[in-house]
Design an enzyme around this catalytic site. Structure first.
Site, PDB file in Angstrom:
ATOM      1  N   ARG A 189      14.811  -7.827  -3.924  1.00  0.00           N
ATOM      2  CA  ARG A 189      13.559  -7.456  -4.594  1.00  0.00           C
ATOM      3  C   ARG A 189      13.530  -6.059  -5.197  1.00  0.00           C
ATOM      4  NH1 ARG A 189       9.047  -7.220  -0.060  1.00  0.00           N
ATOM      5  NH2 ARG A 189       9.617  -5.258   0.897  1.00  0.00           N
ATOM      6  N   HIS A 190      14.686  -5.456  -5.308  1.00  0.00           N
ATOM      7  CA  HIS A 190      14.742  -4.135  -5.938  1.00  0.00           C
ATOM      8  C   HIS A 190      15.698  -4.113  -7.126  1.00  0.00           C
ATOM      9  CE1 HIS A 190      13.086  -2.859  -1.991  1.00  0.00           C
ATOM     10  NE2 HIS A 190      12.423  -2.025  -2.771  1.00  0.00           N
ATOM     11  N   GLU A 224      17.696   3.177  -6.325  1.00  0.00           N
ATOM     12  CA  GLU A 224      17.636   2.598  -4.984  1.00  0.00           C
ATOM     13  C   GLU A 224      19.026   2.100  -4.646  1.00  0.00           C
ATOM     14  OE1 GLU A 224      14.394   1.431  -3.505  1.00  0.00           O
ATOM     15  OE2 GLU A 224      13.129   1.076  -5.250  1.00  0.00           O
ATOM     16  N   ARG A 272      14.676   3.549 -10.849  1.00  0.00           N
ATOM     17  CA  ARG A 272      14.756   3.975  -9.446  1.00  0.00           C
ATOM     18  C   ARG A 272      16.166   3.849  -8.934  1.00  0.00           C
ATOM     19  NH1 ARG A 272       9.177   2.830  -6.305  1.00  0.00           N
ATOM     20  NH2 ARG A 272       7.850   3.224  -8.103  1.00  0.00           N
ATOM     21  N   ARG A 302       8.627  -8.190 -10.144  1.00  0.00           N
ATOM     22  CA  ARG A 302       8.117  -8.685  -8.857  1.00  0.00           C
ATOM     23  C   ARG A 302       7.094  -9.801  -9.081  1.00  0.00           C
ATOM     24  NH1 ARG A 302       8.104  -4.851  -4.368  1.00  0.00           N
ATOM     25  NH2 ARG A 302      10.248  -4.102  -4.345  1.00  0.00           N
ATOM     26  N   SER A 307       1.060  -1.429  -5.694  1.00  0.00           N
ATOM     27  CA  SER A 307       0.447  -0.382  -4.885  1.00  0.00           C
ATOM     28  C   SER A 307      -0.586   0.325  -5.740  1.00  0.00           C
ATOM     29  CB  SER A 307       1.478   0.641  -4.416  1.00  0.00           C
ATOM     30  OG  SER A 307       2.242   0.105  -3.367  1.00  0.00           O
ATOM     31  N   GLU A 325       5.295  -7.516  -1.562  1.00  0.00           N
ATOM     32  CA  GLU A 325       4.431  -6.534  -2.232  1.00  0.00           C
ATOM     33  C   GLU A 325       4.664  -6.599  -3.737  1.00  0.00           C
ATOM     34  OE1 GLU A 325       5.101  -2.333  -1.215  1.00  0.00           O
ATOM     35  OE2 GLU A 325       4.518  -1.824  -3.255  1.00  0.00           O
TER      36      GLU A 325
HETATM   37  P1  ATP Z   1       8.942  -1.228  -2.099  1.00  0.00           P
HETATM   38  O1  ATP Z   1       8.277  -0.698  -0.874  1.00  0.00           O
HETATM   39  O2  ATP Z   1       8.878  -2.707  -2.230  1.00  0.00           O
HETATM   40  O3  ATP Z   1      10.312  -0.664  -2.332  1.00  0.00           O
HETATM   41  P2  ATP Z   1       7.405   0.766  -3.405  1.00  0.00           P
HETATM   42  O4  ATP Z   1       6.233   0.797  -2.511  1.00  0.00           O
HETATM   43  O5  ATP Z   1       8.472   1.785  -3.274  1.00  0.00           O
HETATM   44  O6  ATP Z   1       8.096  -0.681  -3.345  1.00  0.00           O
HETATM   45  P3  ATP Z   1       5.694   1.535  -5.570  1.00  0.00           P
HETATM   46  O7  ATP Z   1       6.082   2.935  -5.790  1.00  0.00           O
HETATM   47  O8  ATP Z   1       4.475   1.228  -4.805  1.00  0.00           O
HETATM   48  O9  ATP Z   1       6.944   0.743  -4.939  1.00  0.00           O
HETATM   49  O10 ATP Z   1       5.683   0.817  -7.023  1.00  0.00           O
HETATM   50  C1  ATP Z   1       4.672  -0.074  -7.434  1.00  0.00           C
HETATM   51  C2  ATP Z   1       5.226  -1.444  -7.686  1.00  0.00           C
HETATM   52  O11 ATP Z   1       6.370  -1.411  -8.544  1.00  0.00           O
HETATM   53  C3  ATP Z   1       5.726  -2.138  -6.442  1.00  0.00           C
HETATM   54  O12 ATP Z   1       4.672  -2.725  -5.746  1.00  0.00           O
HETATM   55  C4  ATP Z   1       6.665  -3.158  -7.029  1.00  0.00           C
HETATM   56  O13 ATP Z   1       5.964  -4.257  -7.580  1.00  0.00           O
HETATM   57  C5  ATP Z   1       7.287  -2.419  -8.173  1.00  0.00           C
HETATM   58  N1  ATP Z   1       8.559  -1.817  -7.792  1.00  0.00           N
HETATM   59  C6  ATP Z   1       8.768  -0.642  -7.178  1.00  0.00           C
HETATM   60  N2  ATP Z   1      10.063  -0.386  -6.993  1.00  0.00           N
HETATM   61  C7  ATP Z   1      10.725  -1.422  -7.524  1.00  0.00           C
HETATM   62  C8  ATP Z   1      12.105  -1.744  -7.681  1.00  0.00           C
HETATM   63  N3  ATP Z   1      13.071  -0.935  -7.243  1.00  0.00           N
HETATM   64  N4  ATP Z   1      12.431  -2.904  -8.281  1.00  0.00           N
HETATM   65  C9  ATP Z   1      11.465  -3.737  -8.741  1.00  0.00           C
HETATM   66  N5  ATP Z   1      10.155  -3.493  -8.630  1.00  0.00           N
HETATM   67  C10 ATP Z   1       9.775  -2.345  -8.031  1.00  0.00           C
HETATM   68 MN    MN Z   2       4.323   0.397  -2.909  1.00  0.00          MN
END
Ligand code: ATP
Ligand code: MN
Length: 603
Positions: free
Chosen positions: A217-218, A211, A209, A410, A362, A359
């Protein structure tokens, strides 16, 4: 003689044994030396009496590799209940240089940035080791539960995918034989495809990702526990599996990682087997936050980080558990494949699982009827034609289905109470690092690109500068100064050299009225240099002579500034193009570029 591991030493008391491992530490107490050896199972203590041995060991650093035959004896004093005496030692790999990271201390006395800079060695620290041993066991526990209890089949989805049709800026592009491909953000579509094959499937999949934000946490790269199932009576069966998964992982860790948990001195999160994880609809969750804190987020579409924390606090205080499901999110906020609630199509059969304030998962039910999926795609402003292959599964029969994606890092972070997700990734990538190494330099190719990058850098570092546009500057510095309307001495000449031995390119920057002293340069860089061929510069960097800016690091060049540049307050240079210059403080220039400063100009 077969090797005995530290953990088995106690059962070899009064026997002659062979130990192999790394020196973890060696210290003297009076006339005795205490040597701690590390192997894959832990530490063992060896007592050294011989003077010659003490001398030899004193000269070695941690990390030296020893082979040692001695006698195991019970010892009340030894922390491990057993120690080895009268050893014969062979030094297999002597190490004389002290490691940069003091990894043999229980806690490395450095900050996380330093630890990540030296990740490969820092990983040998016992606490850090313990984190990743536990992480490995988490994955093992997940596979066991999915395979043995849920009866799901493991799948392996592609990580290079066609350019995104899902949209979103969070995709990394890769050059794929001249075409643009993406690195997978999740295996969502593939796991739904696999439900059409096996009903129940799981994976431990890499995700990528882009980001740009730097949060605790990312990550830019991580792993996700993926699960998807078909044929439920009620979509809450997905939550049942999610709940069972987390509890099974915790149970496995409690049984199999006692030593690691002890080393970390952390209790796992509060999660008694018999306590059901509360399941709270999104709207109610906001009410709870409002009642408990007075903060009114009841009109929001998402949970703020503060709300996530508060809901976990609520779960702990009211239910005695550090986990909480938030269900029935607004459809608008969820991905296109989310299943609209039958009673209220503004809401969706979706959930997040929060753990100790964050979180971790999802998930939810997915649309499984062709027309509904097409509608979902359209509702997000996307084109169903881009989803042809995915959509075909709904044309040819998909059962009601749903699943979840849970971040491995996470989960590691929250279960162990780590403060930063980078501590839960062996070689973390984020906007500043790739695989834990700091991103050192970009190669910015081409004239306009490098100009944009310089201007971006100067803005970012809040440095004042003027961006001048003028007629084309010729190669001669005098003429250039005239065209820019500044003194010749204020111009900075950026030259690209080539090492005669290494063929490596260097950048040297000197005041416009001076010449480069090649002898001094040779001394400075450690080899004789010559000017790089203009055609090579054009091909390698997309720049022409006279247009090269003194921003060597952007071209991945080791860069040097002649100290006489600082004699003038201002510095001017072409910023990639012959028709544009930057005028700025010379001190700022040296600060922003972070080159080395030397003395290598002559009249
Ligand atoms: P957040 O809102 O915390 O950025 P998200 O809702 O975008 O996460 P999802 O697409 O729901 O993320 O991905 C499912 C799971 O994968 C998340 O709940 C989290 O545990 C993990 N995850 C997502 N993006 C990341 C990231 N950039 N780094 C680490 N873990 C991630
Ligand atoms: Mn999510």
């Amino acid at each position: 003689m077969t090797r005995v591991l530290a953990k088995d030493l106690l059962s070899h008391v009064n026997q002659t044994i062979l130990l192999r491992g790394w020196i973890h530490s060696f210290r003297l107490l009076g006339k005795l030396g205490f040597l701690i050896i590390r192997d894959r199972s832990g530490l063992s203590q060896v007592v050294i009496q011989e003077k010659e041995q003490i001398k030899n060991l004193s000269e070695l650093q941690p990390g030296s590799i020893l082979r040692l035959v001695g006698k195991a004896v019970a010892s009340k004093e030894a922390a491990f209940g057993v120690e080895v005496i009268e050893p014969k030692i062979t030094i297999e790999v002597p190490i004389r240089e002290a490691p940069l990271v003091e990894y043999t201390k229980p806690e490395i006395p450095s900050d996380l940035e330093f630890i990540l800079d030296h990740r490969s060695i820092a990983l040998r620290n016992r606490k850090i080791q313990a984190v990743f041993k536990i992480q490995a066991e988490m994955v093992h526990a997940f596979r066991l539960y999915m395979h043995d209890v849920v009866g799901a089949v493991e799948y392996f989805s592609p990580n290079i995918t066609g350019a995104s049709s899902e949209g979103g800026a969070e995709f990394f592009n890769v050059d794929y034989f001249g075409y643009t491909a993406n690195l997978a953000q999740s295996s969502q579509l593939y796991k739904q495809i696999m439900v059409g094959v096996y009903e129940r499937v799981f994976a431990v999949s890499p995700f990528f990702r882009a980001e740009p934000s730097h949060t605790p946490r990312h990550l830019a790269e991580g792993k996700q526990f993926e699960f998807e199932m078909g044929f439920f009576e009620n979509w809450h069966e997905v939550l049942d599996v999610q709940e069972g998964t987390v509890k099974a992982i915790l149970d496995h860790l409690r049984k199999n990682c006692t030593q690691e948990l002890e080393i970390l001195d952390t209790k796992l999160i509060l999660c008694p087997q018999e306590v059901a994880i509360p399941r709270v609809p999104f709207q109610e969750a906001l009410e709870i936050v409002y009642k408990r804190t007075g903060t009114d987020e009841r009109k929001e579409f998402d949970l703020s980080p503060a709300a996530e924390k508060e809901l976990c606090k609520y779960a702990r205080e009211e239910h005695g558990i550090d986990l909480i499901f938030i269900t029935d999110w607004k459809l608008e906020k969820r991905p296109f494949y989310s299943y609209p609630k039958e009673k209220n199509s503004n809401l969706s059969n979706t959930f997040d699982l929060l753990c100790a304030g964050t979180e971790i998962t999802s998930g939810g039910q997915r649309r499984h009827i062709y027309s509904s999926m097409v509608e979902g795609i359209r509702s997000k402003g996307m084109d169903p034609e881009n989803f042809e292959d995915f959509l075909s599964i709904f044309k040819y029969g998909m059962p009601p289905h749903g699943g979840f994606g849970m971040g491995l890092e996470r989960l590691t972070m929250t279960l162990l109470g780590l403060k930063n997700i980078r501590e839960a990734s062996l070689f973390p990538s984020d906007p500043k690092r790739i695989a834990s190494q700091r991103i050192k330099a970009k190669i910015v190719f081409g004239k306009e690109n490098i100009r944009n990058e310089i201007i971006r850098l100067l803005h970012q570092q809040k440095v004042e500068f003027e961006h001048l546009k003028h007629e084309e500057t010729p190669v001669s510095s005098e003429e250039t100064a005239k065209i820019r309307g500044i003194a010749l001495e204020e111009g900075v000449k950026a030259l690209i050299l080539k090492g005669k031995h290494t063929k490596k390119n260097y950048q040297v920057n000197i005041p416009g009225h001076l010449k480069v002293d090649m002898k001094q340069v040779a001394q400075m860089v450690g080899e004789k240099c010559e000017f790089e061929d203009p055609a090579v510069i054009e091909e390698r960097f997309g720049l022409q002579i006279g247009g090269v800016p003194p921003f060597g690091p952007l071209l991945n060049l080791e860069t040097f500034f002649d100290e006489r540049i600082l004699e003038r307050e201002k510095a001017a240079f072409n910023c990639g193009l012959h028709t544009e210059s930057i005028l700025m403080n010379s001190e700022d220039l040296l600060k922003v570029v972070e080159g080395k400063i030397g003395n290598f100009s002559k009249e």
